[in-house]
Scaffold this active site. Structure first.
Site, PDB file in Angstrom:
ATOM      1  N   TYR A  33      44.110 -87.976  34.502  1.00 19.06           N
ATOM      2  CA  TYR A  33      42.871 -87.914  33.735  1.00 19.06           C
ATOM      3  C   TYR A  33      41.939 -86.873  34.301  1.00 19.06           C
ATOM      4  O   TYR A  33      42.125 -86.391  35.418  1.00 19.06           O
ATOM      5  CB  TYR A  33      42.191 -89.292  33.702  1.00 19.06           C
ATOM      6  N   ARG A  52      42.724 -78.090  36.991  1.00 17.36           N
ATOM      7  CA  ARG A  52      43.190 -79.224  37.797  1.00 17.36           C
ATOM      8  C   ARG A  52      44.072 -80.153  36.966  1.00 17.36           C
ATOM      9  O   ARG A  52      45.040 -80.728  37.482  1.00 17.36           O
ATOM     10  CB  ARG A  52      42.014 -79.987  38.398  1.00 17.36           C
ATOM     11  N   ARG A 101      60.305-100.712  28.285  1.00 14.75           N
ATOM     12  CA  ARG A 101      59.910-100.574  29.684  1.00 14.75           C
ATOM     13  C   ARG A 101      61.109-100.220  30.539  1.00 14.75           C
ATOM     14  O   ARG A 101      62.142-100.897  30.486  1.00 14.75           O
ATOM     15  CB  ARG A 101      59.272-101.871  30.180  1.00 14.75           C
ATOM     16  N   LYS A 150      45.166 -86.344  40.273  1.00 11.11           N
ATOM     17  CA  LYS A 150      44.142 -87.192  39.661  1.00 11.11           C
ATOM     18  C   LYS A 150      44.807 -88.160  38.673  1.00 11.11           C
ATOM     19  O   LYS A 150      44.753 -87.990  37.444  1.00 11.11           O
ATOM     20  CB  LYS A 150      43.078 -86.341  38.976  1.00 11.11           C
ATOM     21  N   GLU A 182      37.446 -89.805  51.743  1.00  9.82           N
ATOM     22  CA  GLU A 182      36.521 -89.491  50.654  1.00  9.82           C
ATOM     23  C   GLU A 182      35.874 -90.778  50.166  1.00  9.82           C
ATOM     24  O   GLU A 182      36.165 -91.864  50.662  1.00  9.82           O
ATOM     25  CB  GLU A 182      37.258 -88.794  49.507  1.00  9.82           C
TER      26      GLU A 182
END
Length: 286
Positions: A33, A52, A101, A150, A182
């Protein structure tokens, strides 16, 4: 008012947007995301976020479903259709719906799932917290080892936010092997004199788009930048501290694990960098 969202090529009322229960983003957190802030109806540092996004997709071997120009058009359409002056555009790309799945990746021609939506945030740039500063606590960093991607695997950062909330503070800083990595959704910095200290880029932290811009502006303003790890004890002895993120921009930190930093109020370095960042990003916004 019902928001207009984007789902796989269509602009829809949020109440009509549906994603399959077999989507790997839902079953496996198999997706990435980005969040781009909007100021004055324009996108902040859009090119950095798209770059990114491509890196994250490449690391997970997910096909990028749109070109940079197409991403920009979708973002602009959502900002316009939802009347966003200040806020954010959230985008998510997953490996898609294989129809069932399975731990193994689906066939390469499985279409990725693309979702975008807006969040209106009036006063985003004039957040009162910037005048008082954040208080943070430290918590162990037990996330997976590829924090530079991310991904939508945000359970532990969410838990970290809740740890901070239960402690009556604003956020948590993750620590690993004695050093700060972070914040739960941001990059962390301390300031000693005219020197800004922040962890160097690696797989251990997200390669923040706001981080890159702020460090560039800091160097242009003749501030010294030292990219290295620091401890919580070192942070407690710092003159000031701050965090950066796409939605908080530059946010002063005034307390770490109960210890007040400097005067206990936002420091001049963080305050000035926030001013510079907002000024420059407003001029460059698309």
């Amino acid at each position: 008012m019902t928001r207009t969202v984007y789902l796989n090529g269509d602009y829809l009322p949020e109440t009509e947007a549906k994603v399959s229960i077999f989507d790997r983003g839902f079953l496996m957190a198999d997706g990435v995301y980005e969040v781009t802030s909007v100021l004055g109806g324009k996108l902040v540092d859009f090119a950095g976020h798209v770059k990114r996004l491509q890196r994250s997709l490449d690391e997970l071997e997910i096909r990028n479903p749109l070109t940079e120009a197409e991403w920009l058009e979708v973002h602009r359409q959502l900002v316009a259709r939802n009347g966003i002056d200040e806020g954010m555009v959230y985008l998510q790309v997953t490996r898609g719906n294989p129809g069932d799945r399975d731990f193994a990746f689906p066939p390469e021609d499985t279409p990725p799932t693309v979702v975008l939506f807006t969040q209106a945030k009036a006063g985003l740039a004039d957040n009162p917290a910037a005048k008082t500063g954040w208080r943070v606590i430290s918590v162990p960093d037990i996330r997976w080892g590829r924090r530079d991607i991310k991904t939508v695997q945000l359970l532990y950062p969410s838990m970290g936010k809740m740890m901070a909330k239960k402690a009556g503070v604003d956020d948590a800083w993750f620590t690993e092997d004695g050093f700060v990595t972070e914040g739960t959704s941001n990059n962390a910095y301390i300031v000693k004199g005219n020197r800004i200290i922040t962890r160097a880029l690696s797989n251990d932290i997200l390669h923040g788009i706001t981080r890159a811009a702020v460090l560039r502006f800091a160097r242009e303003a003749q501030m010294e930048v030292e990219e290295r790890s620091f401890t919580i004890d070192e942070a407690k002895q710092a003159d000031e501290a701050f965090i950066t993120s796409a939605s908080a921009f530059v946010m002063p930190v005034v307390q770490v694990d109960g210890a007040a930093l400097g005067t206990g109020k936002p420091g001049h370095v963080a305050t000035r960098l926030r001013e510079i960042y907002l000024e420059e990003m407003r001029k460059a916004a698309v």
